[in-house]
Design an enzyme around this catalytic site. Sequence first.
Site, PDB file in Angstrom:
ATOM      1  N   HIS A 267     -68.506  -1.809  69.155  1.00 14.07           N
ATOM      2  CA  HIS A 267     -69.322  -2.683  70.009  1.00 14.07           C
ATOM      3  C   HIS A 267     -70.792  -2.651  69.569  1.00 14.07           C
ATOM      4  O   HIS A 267     -71.402  -3.691  69.312  1.00 14.07           O
ATOM      5  CB  HIS A 267     -69.181  -2.205  71.461  1.00 14.07           C
ATOM      6  CG  HIS A 267     -69.992  -2.974  72.458  1.00 14.07           C
ATOM      7  ND1 HIS A 267     -69.449  -3.954  73.258  1.00 14.07           N
ATOM      8  CD2 HIS A 267     -71.308  -2.914  72.795  1.00 14.07           C
ATOM      9  CE1 HIS A 267     -70.399  -4.467  74.032  1.00 14.07           C
ATOM     10  NE2 HIS A 267     -71.540  -3.843  73.782  1.00 14.07           N
ATOM     11  N   GLU A 268     -71.333  -1.453  69.466  1.00 11.83           N
ATOM     12  CA  GLU A 268     -72.754  -1.336  69.101  1.00 11.83           C
ATOM     13  C   GLU A 268     -72.986  -1.836  67.667  1.00 11.83           C
ATOM     14  O   GLU A 268     -74.036  -2.393  67.364  1.00 11.83           O
ATOM     15  CB  GLU A 268     -73.242   0.114  69.257  1.00 11.83           C
ATOM     16  CG  GLU A 268     -73.152   0.677  70.692  1.00 11.83           C
ATOM     17  CD  GLU A 268     -73.818  -0.175  71.766  1.00 11.83           C
ATOM     18  OE1 GLU A 268     -74.816  -0.861  71.461  1.00 11.83           O
ATOM     19  OE2 GLU A 268     -73.330  -0.181  72.918  1.00 11.83           O
ATOM     20  N   HIS A 271     -73.760  -5.452  67.843  1.00 11.80           N
ATOM     21  CA  HIS A 271     -75.169  -5.672  68.203  1.00 11.80           C
ATOM     22  C   HIS A 271     -76.068  -5.463  66.978  1.00 11.80           C
ATOM     23  O   HIS A 271     -76.985  -6.228  66.715  1.00 11.80           O
ATOM     24  CB  HIS A 271     -75.602  -4.684  69.290  1.00 11.80           C
ATOM     25  CG  HIS A 271     -75.150  -5.035  70.679  1.00 11.80           C
ATOM     26  ND1 HIS A 271     -75.432  -6.250  71.262  1.00 11.80           N
ATOM     27  CD2 HIS A 271     -74.469  -4.317  71.617  1.00 11.80           C
ATOM     28  CE1 HIS A 271     -74.931  -6.259  72.506  1.00 11.80           C
ATOM     29  NE2 HIS A 271     -74.340  -5.101  72.741  1.00 11.80           N
TER      30      HIS A 271
HETATM   31 ZN    ZN Z   1     -73.386  -4.588  74.571  1.00 18.53          ZN
END
Ligand code: ZN
Length: 503
Positions: A267-268, A271
């Site tokens: 997830h990160e 980003h």
């Molecule tokens: Zn997030």
Amino acid sequence: MADHRDDAPEAYRELLDQYERLTALGGAQGVLSWDQQVMMPEGGNPARSKQLSTLSGLNHDLMTADVVADSLDELEDADLTDEQAAVVREIERQYVRAERVPRDLVEEISQTSSEALQAWEEARENDDFETFAPYLEKLVELKREYAEHIDDERDPYAVLFEDYEPYIDLETAERVLGRLRGELVPLIEEIQASDADLATPFEGETFDPDAQEAFSRDVLDAVGYDWDRGRLDTSTHPFTSGNQFDTRITTRFSEEEPLDSMMSTVHEFGHALYNLGLPREEYGTPLGEDRDLTVHESQSRLWENHVGRSQAFWERFAPTLREQFPSLADATARDVYEAANQVYPDNLIRVEADELTYHMHIVLRFEIERGLISGDLDVSEVPEVWDDKMEEYLGVRPETDTEGCLQDIHWSHGNFGYFPTYSLGSVLAAQLYAHAERDIDDLDAKVAEGDFDALHEWLSERVHRHGCRYTTPELVEEATGEAYTADYFLDYAKSKFGELYDL
Ligand code: ZN
């Protein structure tokens, strides 16, 4: 292509100079705050909070300086290129919000949030909502006042929402969340009634954090994290921070739930890839900045859910997993895929929720914070309304407020309007990924082979390189050729979980 700085009016160049200083200052705040959460010894806080609040004050001064007001004034009737107009649009939006809110009020909100954070921590610790209630009440009041200063003609919640997602209007957000509620509740009920038996290879074992970290690093290598411009550390809450030259991610390791940390690392990474893909030559201008929270979250969810929770991904990584963890010697890619997609509606905690029930946690928070800001809901009613909604949407009732309305930090910061962007981002992730699948030959097979180049290129071309050149709806059009829609997410959810749970 001509640079937007060439042949620009003098006022435009002055505006950009000031914005470059603001960007540099913001970056310094970011590093200090990363350090506070990752590296700083506990004792450092008194000095660090002064450093950060001084920089916030300076930031406000630079944003509202005469040079900004005068330049914007002068540029109002200037003949600008599309890129220049986009730059002015973005700076003006930030200027208006900074300039209309009195500094006293900004400081009062910041002061109240610090106190509220402490009260919230205590309330959560002791399962005592009463400790937090007066601060929540005060923050609701202050944020309503804040919204009125910005625009007293509109729904204050709509104004607050724009701090996190400036360009998807509240009606659209409401319609999308309403669809999620309408279509996911019955799907979750069907899943609950299903007797499908999903594999649970991780159950009953513990997993060495060092091996977990080694696995996370292997995955980050393979998906293409640029270690020359990034690093991986641990923190209480995983987060990503940085710019196109240096974007760092954090994760956390739980001995019982290694999948949580793996998925949160992916997830990160999503980003980070977005930040690192912003155009380098535009650092210091809005064209080199991310397009706010919905788009940011679409990037993290795309990697986490559409890539990381796919069977193809585990075809690639199950062998690595078996190597790192001897207790998983017999786990197949399908086993891990099933484990990564378990739906467990009896979970009470948002950050531990599965991909489907997650959105019900968001819908509930959205409905409650809208009620608080409009005045339809009183702070004292929050715990009961929370529990009622949990029961209605997920069939489970929290026994304590710690597991209910006190679980999230957001309201103690006064961040009303933030939550919806999590769901809006997931919805956008599905739309983007569906288009990437159409455009890239055999994307699924490429993921299974660990070949992520085509996906990187697609995301860079359609999303990352644009920075804030377009508004959110324009960016979605640009990337997919159509308007923002929840259709793809709902189709994806029904087909993926339909197959997993034999519906
Ligand atoms: Zn997030």
